[in-house]
Design a protein around this motif. Sequence first.
Motif, short mmCIF file in Angstrom:
data_model
loop_
_atom_site.label_atom_id
_atom_site.label_comp_id
_atom_site.label_asym_id
_atom_site.label_seq_id
_atom_site.Cartn_x
_atom_site.Cartn_y
_atom_site.Cartn_z
N GLU A 95 42.27 35.05 38.16
CA GLU A 95 42.42 34.53 39.51
C GLU A 95 43.73 34.99 40.14
OE1 GLU A 95 41.75 32.83 36.81
OE2 GLU A 95 40.50 31.05 37.18
N CYS A 96 44.78 35.01 39.32
CA CYS A 96 46.10 35.42 39.80
C CYS A 96 46.09 36.88 40.22
CB CYS A 96 47.14 35.18 38.71
SG CYS A 96 48.81 35.70 39.16
N TYR A 102 44.24 40.83 46.58
CA TYR A 102 43.63 40.47 47.87
C TYR A 102 44.72 40.25 48.92
CZ TYR A 102 40.12 38.32 50.93
OH TYR A 102 39.25 38.04 51.97
N GLY A 103 45.78 39.57 48.54
CA GLY A 103 46.88 39.31 49.46
C GLY A 103 47.56 40.58 49.92
N ALA A 104 47.71 41.56 49.02
CA ALA A 104 48.34 42.83 49.38
C ALA A 104 47.49 43.57 50.41
CB ALA A 104 48.53 43.68 48.14
N VAL A 241 35.49 33.67 53.64
CA VAL A 241 36.01 32.80 52.58
C VAL A 241 34.96 32.62 51.48
CG1 VAL A 241 36.76 30.45 52.04
CG2 VAL A 241 37.63 31.60 54.08
N LEU A 242 33.69 32.43 51.88
CA LEU A 242 32.62 32.28 50.90
C LEU A 242 32.49 33.52 50.03
CD1 LEU A 242 30.17 30.79 49.73
CD2 LEU A 242 28.79 31.80 51.57
N TYR A 243 32.46 34.69 50.67
CA TYR A 243 32.39 35.94 49.91
C TYR A 243 33.62 36.09 49.01
CZ TYR A 243 28.45 37.74 52.67
OH TYR A 243 27.22 37.95 53.26
N GLY A 244 34.78 35.70 49.53
CA GLY A 244 36.01 35.81 48.75
C GLY A 244 35.97 34.95 47.50
N ILE A 245 35.44 33.73 47.62
CA ILE A 245 35.33 32.83 46.47
C ILE A 245 34.35 33.40 45.44
CG2 ILE A 245 34.56 30.55 45.72
CD1 ILE A 245 35.61 29.47 48.40
N LEU A 246 33.19 33.88 45.94
CA LEU A 246 32.21 34.48 45.03
C LEU A 246 32.79 35.70 44.33
CD1 LEU A 246 28.97 34.27 47.23
CD2 LEU A 246 29.60 32.82 45.28
N ALA A 247 33.58 36.48 45.09
CA ALA A 247 34.22 37.66 44.50
C ALA A 247 35.20 37.26 43.40
CB ALA A 247 34.93 38.46 45.58
N PHE A 251 34.90 38.39 39.70
CA PHE A 251 36.04 39.13 39.18
C PHE A 251 36.51 38.52 37.86
CE2 PHE A 251 40.55 40.17 38.86
CZ PHE A 251 40.58 41.52 39.19
N LYS A 252 36.47 37.21 37.78
CA LYS A 252 36.92 36.50 36.57
C LYS A 252 35.99 36.77 35.40
CE LYS A 252 38.11 31.86 34.94
NZ LYS A 252 38.22 30.42 35.29
#
Length: 690
Positions: A95-96, A102-104, A241-247, A251-252
Motif C-alpha cells: 500500500e505504501c 500514485y502521489g508522484a 477513487v473507486l478504480y484507485g482503491i481496486l488498483a 497491486f497488493k
Amino acid sequence: MKNRKYFSLGVYKEMLRQLSVAGVIGLAIALIIAVSPVLSTYTDGNPRIMTISEVCAATKVICDIAAPLLAFLAFSYGNKRKNSDFFHSLPYTRECVYLSIYGAVMTWILIIAAASMTVSVISRCLFPDEYIIIFAQLPVAFLSVISSAMLAVSAVALAASLTGTALMTVVVSGIILVVPGAVSGMLAEGVASRLPILADGYLGISAPQQYNLYYGSLGYLVGNSDIRGLVPVAYTLGVAVLYGILACVAFKKRKSETSHNSSVSSLWQNIFRIAFIIPFIMFPIMDIVNDDFEAAHLLWWLFCIVAYFAFELITTKKWKNLLRAIPGLFIAVCICVLCTFAVIVFANKAESFAPEASEIESVRIVGDTNSISRYSNSQLDYFDYAINKASKVKLTDEKAKEIISRSIADTKKRHAGYGDYDVEYKNLMVAVKAGGGEKYRWIFVREEDYEALVDILGANEEYRTAFMTYPEVSVGVSNNHYSYNYGSTRVDDVVLDTLAEEMAGLDFGKWFRYLEDGYGYNDEIVIVTKEGINSRAVVVPLKAHILPETFYLIKTKNLDSQFNRDECADVFEEIERVKGGNTKDMAYESRSYEVSAQAYIKTEDGVVNVGKSWFGIAYILEENDLEDFFDKDFESLSKMISKTRNKDLDLESFVEVSYTVSDKYELHDSVTAYYSIPEEYVEDFLDWQS
C-alpha cells in the motif's frame, strides 16, 4: 519486517525523479500550447468573451494525454521481473509503495495543469481589450482537469496491477476507460432510437457516457472545450477513487511472477477478452432494436470473431489458448443478446407511459435540449438560459395537464406512423410526474396547444418571474454580424440598464416567442452573469422591433466611436458600378447579391425601426438585367437619402445600408455605409415598409 506506514517520502521522491524527463517534456509542451493561441491570433481590438474552459482547453487535452503516459511509466516496472522483485523487496508495505508512486504521478499532473492554466490565463489577461474571461468558472475547470487525469491514472494503475506486459497494460487501460462509456452510450442510443419520445440524456444507463470527463476527452480533441459543472466532476472523481482503491487491492495481491504474463490469471484474461469484444458485437444494436437487420451485420460479426481470437493470440502468443477462448465468445454474445433484449423491454415499457390528464400530478417545461447538453455550451442562448432557470417550476394547471396528455398521445401516434402529419407541431421536452417519479419525454405539441401553453406559463406568477427576471450582469459585449465595418464592442451600464428596463416591460408571450424564434438575428449582446461557479456567457438576440431603445443605443455608440465617413465607401456608388456589369460572365461562380437597408428613427414615442432587403443570384439573371434586381422601394430609398449622401452623419435618425456580393459560400465584397435621414423624409421612412 515491513514498515507499516502508508506513504514513503523516499519512494515518492525517487519516482518524481524517474518521471522528471517525461514530466518536464509534458510541461514544456503544455506551456507552448497554452501561449501559442495568443501569439498566433491577430488582435483587432474586438473584445471576445471566453469561458475558462475555452481558455484552458489545451490544458485539458495535454493532461488527459500526459496522465496515462506518466502512470504507465511509473507502474510499468512490474512488467520486468528484475524491477518487480526490487520494488517488492523494499521495506514498505505494498500500500505504501502504491500510494507513493500514485502521489508522484499526480504531483506531475498538478504541476502541468497549474502551470498551463496559469500561463493560459495570464497570457490573455495581457490583452484586456481582446479577451474577457469568466474567472468564476476557474475552480470547476481546474477540478475537471484534475479529476479527469486522476481517472486515467487510476485506470492505468489498475491495468498495470492486473497484467504483466506493456501491451496488455495499454489494452486493458483502454478497456477500462472506454468500454463503460461506449456500452452505455450504445444502450441509451438504442433505447432512444426505438422510441424517440424518450429523452436519452435523462436515462440512468448513459451516466458513464455523459458524466465521465475522461471519456469525453475525444470531444475536446475535436473542438468541444466545455466544462460541464460539478456533477460530472463529482462523478469522475468518484469513479477515479473507486478504480484507485481496486488498483491498490490488485497491486497488493500481484505477484512478481506475473511479469511477462498477459494477466495475473486465466480468469482475468477471459474477462479482458470478453470486455474487449463486447462493444464491437453491440455496435449494430441500434439497427437491430429497430428491426433493421442487414446482411452487412453478419460480415461485421465475422470481423468480431476474427478480432476476438486475434486479441487472444496477440496478447498471449499461444495458439493453444484459442481453443480455450471459445466459451468466452459465447459469453460475450449472450451478454450482448441480454442487453439488446433489455433495451427492447425498457423501450416497450416506456412506450406504455401515456397518462390521462387526471393522472398527471405536475409538469415541468424542460426546454428543447436536456440540461446536460444545454449547459455544455460555452455561450448559451438566452431562451435556453431562461427556460432552464424556470424549469424548476411545476405546473399544476388542469389545462396544461390536458395539453401534455394529449401531446404525449399525439407523439406516440406520429412515431407509430399514423399521426396527423398535416398539423403543425412544436417540439418540446417535458418532465411529467404521474404516479411516481418524473419521466422525461420529447413531445410534439400542436400549434394551437403550444400557444395556449405559452399563455398558461405567462399566467403562472412563479414561472413568469423566473423566466423574465434579468440576471445580474458583470460585463457585456455587443456583436454585430451584419455590418462589416466593426465587429464587437464593450457595452456600458447605460446599455445594460436600458436592456433590463425594456425586457422588464415586455409582454411575456411576446418575449417568449421572440426568444424562441431569435436565431435569425444579426446583432446580439453577450452578457456574463454573476452566478458564482455557474456564471455563463448568455447571448441576448437583438432586433430593433422588439428592443428598439437598446438596439438604437448600441448602434449610435458604435457609430459614434468607430464610424468615419472618409473611410467608408458610398454604397450607392458601388451599386451603380455593378448595375452596369455583365452578370452572365459571372454566372458560373454562383454569385449572389444582397442589399439591406435598416432605418433607425427617433420619435417622441421612442425609437422606430423599419427595414427592407433585396436579394438576387447571378445565374438566374439575364445578361445586363441587374437593373431589375432593384425595385421601386430601392429607388425611393436612394431618392430619400440623396440629399445627405455627402454630409456629416447625424445620429438622431439614420439608415444603415449594406451591400454584399458572395461567390458560392465565400464573401466576395462588402460595403456598409450610414446616411442621415432628412427631417422632411422621416414620415416617408415611417411609411416606407408598408
